[in-house]
Design a protein around this motif. Structure first.
Motif, PDB file in Angstrom:
ATOM      1  N   VAL A   1      93.999  46.900 107.939  1.00 49.80           N
ATOM      2  CA  VAL A   1      92.909  45.990 107.572  1.00 49.80           C
ATOM      3  C   VAL A   1      93.159  45.362 106.205  1.00 49.80           C
ATOM      4  CG1 VAL A   1      90.448  45.864 107.038  1.00 49.80           C
ATOM      5  CG2 VAL A   1      91.229  47.175 109.006  1.00 49.80           C
ATOM      6  N   GLY A   2      93.539  46.152 105.219  1.00 50.17           N
ATOM      7  CA  GLY A   2      93.775  45.612 103.880  1.00 50.17           C
ATOM      8  C   GLY A   2      94.948  44.661 103.820  1.00 50.17           C
ATOM      9  N   ALA A   3      96.038  44.990 104.520  1.00 49.71           N
ATOM     10  CA  ALA A   3      97.197  44.101 104.523  1.00 49.71           C
ATOM     11  C   ALA A   3      96.889  42.789 105.234  1.00 49.71           C
ATOM     12  CB  ALA A   3      98.382  44.803 105.177  1.00 49.71           C
ATOM     13  N   ALA A   4      96.163  42.855 106.348  1.00 51.57           N
ATOM     14  CA  ALA A   4      95.818  41.625 107.063  1.00 51.57           C
ATOM     15  C   ALA A   4      94.899  40.741 106.236  1.00 51.57           C
ATOM     16  CB  ALA A   4      95.159  41.974 108.400  1.00 51.57           C
ATOM     17  N   ALA A   5      93.919  41.347 105.569  1.00 52.81           N
ATOM     18  CA  ALA A   5      92.991  40.552 104.759  1.00 52.81           C
ATOM     19  C   ALA A   5      93.709  39.841 103.622  1.00 52.81           C
ATOM     20  CB  ALA A   5      91.885  41.453 104.207  1.00 52.81           C
ATOM     21  N   ALA A   6      94.618  40.540 102.941  1.00 52.73           N
ATOM     22  CA  ALA A   6      95.312  39.925 101.806  1.00 52.73           C
ATOM     23  C   ALA A   6      96.392  38.952 102.255  1.00 52.73           C
ATOM     24  CB  ALA A   6      95.914  41.017 100.931  1.00 52.73           C
ATOM     25  N   ALA A   7      97.057  39.244 103.365  1.00 54.97           N
ATOM     26  CA  ALA A   7      98.154  38.379 103.807  1.00 54.97           C
ATOM     27  C   ALA A   7      97.650  37.049 104.348  1.00 54.97           C
ATOM     28  CB  ALA A   7      98.995  39.097 104.865  1.00 54.97           C
ATOM     29  N   PHE A   8      96.568  37.063 105.116  1.00 56.92           N
ATOM     30  CA  PHE A   8      96.041  35.816 105.693  1.00 56.92           C
ATOM     31  C   PHE A   8      95.151  35.072 104.703  1.00 56.92           C
ATOM     32  CE2 PHE A   8      97.124  38.287 109.463  1.00 56.92           C
ATOM     33  CZ  PHE A   8      97.797  37.350 110.219  1.00 56.92           C
ATOM     34  N   GLY A   9      94.400  35.804 103.873  1.00 54.98           N
ATOM     35  CA  GLY A   9      93.580  35.160 102.857  1.00 54.98           C
ATOM     36  C   GLY A   9      92.488  34.292 103.451  1.00 54.98           C
ATOM     37  N   GLY A  10      91.898  33.449 102.605  1.00 59.77           N
ATOM     38  CA  GLY A  10      90.885  32.510 103.071  1.00 59.77           C
ATOM     39  C   GLY A  10      89.668  33.195 103.645  1.00 59.77           C
ATOM     40  N   TRP A  11      89.169  32.629 104.764  1.00 60.71           N
ATOM     41  CA  TRP A  11      87.982  33.169 105.397  1.00 60.71           C
ATOM     42  C   TRP A  11      88.223  34.561 105.967  1.00 60.71           C
ATOM     43  CZ3 TRP A  11      83.324  31.452 104.645  1.00 60.71           C
ATOM     44  CH2 TRP A  11      83.131  30.114 104.264  1.00 60.71           C
ATOM     45  N   THR A  12      89.429  34.835 106.407  1.00 57.82           N
ATOM     46  CA  THR A  12      89.724  36.181 106.922  1.00 57.82           C
ATOM     47  C   THR A  12      89.512  37.228 105.850  1.00 57.82           C
ATOM     48  OG1 THR A  12      91.353  35.244 108.452  1.00 57.82           O
ATOM     49  CG2 THR A  12      91.491  37.605 107.998  1.00 57.82           C
ATOM     50  N   ASP A  13      90.022  36.960 104.664  1.00 57.83           N
ATOM     51  CA  ASP A  13      89.859  37.894 103.551  1.00 57.83           C
ATOM     52  C   ASP A  13      88.381  38.059 103.191  1.00 57.83           C
ATOM     53  OD1 ASP A  13      90.396  39.591 101.464  1.00 57.83           O
ATOM     54  OD2 ASP A  13      90.947  38.005 100.065  1.00 57.83           O
ATOM     55  N   ARG A  14      87.641  36.972 103.153  1.00 54.70           N
ATOM     56  CA  ARG A  14      86.231  37.051 102.774  1.00 54.70           C
ATOM     57  C   ARG A  14      85.424  37.861 103.787  1.00 54.70           C
ATOM     58  NH1 ARG A  14      87.340  31.472 101.757  1.00 54.70           N
ATOM     59  NH2 ARG A  14      87.512  31.049  99.515  1.00 54.70           N
ATOM     60  N   ILE A  15      85.631  37.574 105.062  1.00 56.93           N
ATOM     61  CA  ILE A  15      84.858  38.266 106.092  1.00 56.93           C
ATOM     62  C   ILE A  15      85.195  39.755 106.126  1.00 56.93           C
ATOM     63  CG2 ILE A  15      84.506  38.454 108.583  1.00 56.93           C
ATOM     64  CD1 ILE A  15      84.910  35.432 108.765  1.00 56.93           C
ATOM     65  N   VAL A  16      86.484  40.082 106.066  1.00 55.74           N
ATOM     66  CA  VAL A  16      86.889  41.489 106.122  1.00 55.74           C
ATOM     67  C   VAL A  16      86.345  42.261 104.930  1.00 55.74           C
ATOM     68  CG1 VAL A  16      88.869  43.038 106.000  1.00 55.74           C
ATOM     69  CG2 VAL A  16      88.917  41.085 107.543  1.00 55.74           C
ATOM     70  N   MET A  17      86.447  41.708 103.735  1.00 58.93           N
ATOM     71  CA  MET A  17      85.988  42.433 102.552  1.00 58.93           C
ATOM     72  C   MET A  17      84.463  42.530 102.509  1.00 58.93           C
ATOM     73  SD  MET A  17      88.760  43.402 101.561  1.00 58.93           S
ATOM     74  CE  MET A  17      88.052  44.427 100.264  1.00 58.93           C
TER      75      MET A  17
END
Length: 327
Positions: A141-157
């Motif tokens: 989860v952490g690697a995907a959120a940081a690697a894709f960034g943008g809205w993916t990072d915001r929603i996951v965090m």
């Protein structure tokens, strides 16, 4: 023609003394005194550094010895001691520690040493498996959120923040209540409530790695996002993820013991450190201290040893932040 000569010199004798500005005060032909700094002994920081390294080495060795002894006990003692840890003998109930029973007996005459060893085995199993599952989930989860960034990072965090706002024990009770008491419901409960901190750690580490020049070089060379994640980002976060897993083991053991103490974890007849402490409450009120003391020590000492090894590991991979534990 008038005499233009001046009168006698009335400035007085020269009282400035001999000129000493040209004295050679260095070298073999020195003509003046040479002063040396007093000997104050070795610098303080060197002595302090040696003491700190020595203390850290002793701590690591003691922690490693305790962990090795625990692993040997849970593997060898059940094989070498031909006793049934569930055997009830009411004639020997609540006997004090002796040569026959080094840890004494419980309220139904069962040997407390064997019960503690079996309980530690169950707690270690829950802690290791739950920590491994939680680390895998948090790393992904952490690697995907940081690697894709943008809205993916915001929603996951934001989801991570939402789950983090609920106490772990309360969420764990809710998860365990949906299943029958057993080992695997406890493992699922601990794993699903402890991946959040790992996700935060991995995300921050991936964000730090993304700013490195070799990542920019790989992207400029035409590497795909999947290749950058698999070849550069994930291997870079493995030390931090492994450290988080080791630190999570004692935390998961305490979580399992808390659930079992509340009667929501393992069945009451199955040996676990939480069950042993829970069943010993009445004996403690009656003045029998050993049914509570020894299970508590079996829980506290191994967790402190694991935390000590994890702290030494963190000092090695991140020496700028020594002696801090992420518990």
């Amino acid at each position: 023609m008038a005499d233009t000569t001046t009168g006698p010199d009335t400035t007085g004798p020269d009282t400035t003394g001999p000129d000493t500005t040209g004295l050679n005060t260095t070298g073999p032909n020195a003509t003046g005194p040479v002063t040396t700094a007093p000997d104050t002994g070795p610098p303080v920081w060197r002595s302090h550094g040696r003491t700190r390294r020595s203390t850290r080495t002793v701590r690591v060795r003691v922690s490693a010895g305790i962990v090795a002894a625990v692993a040997l006990a849970v593997l060898v003692v059940p094989l070498l001691v031909p006793l049934d840890q569930q055997a009830v003998d009411l004639a020997r109930k609540l006997q004090a520690p002796s040569l026959a029973h080094p840890f004494g007996t419980d309220d139904v005459g069962r040997d407390l040493l064997l019960r503690c060893v079996y309980g530690l085995r169950v707690s270690l199993l829950v802690g290791l498996v739950a920590a491994l599952v939680a680390t895998v989930i948090g790393t992904a989860v952490g690697a995907a959120a940081a690697a894709f960034g943008g809205w993916t990072d915001r929603i996951v965090m934001r989801l991570v923040d939402t789950f983090s706002s609920v106490p772990h024990l309360l969420l764990g009770i809710f998860i365990v209540a949906m299943f029958r008491p057993g080992v695997w419901p406890v493992i699922v409960s601990v794993a699903l409530t402890h991946w959040l901190s790992t996700a935060r750690i991995v995300r921050s580490e991936v964000l730090s790695l993304r700013a490195r020049p070799y990542i920019d070089a790989a992207i400029s060379g035409g590497a795909s996002r999947r290749r950058v994640i698999g070849r550069h980002l994930l291997p870079g976060v493995m030390p931090q993820a492994g450290l988080a897993a080791v630190l999570m083991v004692p935390h998961a053991m305490w979580h399992e013991s808390a659930l079992s103490f509340l009667g929501l974890g393992l069945p009451s007849h199955q040996a676990s450190l939480g069950n042993l402490v829970q069943t010993a409450r009445g004996s403690l009120l009656a003045g029998d201290w050993w049914p509570t003391l020894f299970p508590g020590l079996f829980l506290i000492v191994p967790t402190l040893a694991l935390a000590g090894l994890a702290g030494a590991w963190r000092e090695r991979i991140n020496p700028r932040r020594r002696s801090e534990l992420m518990l």
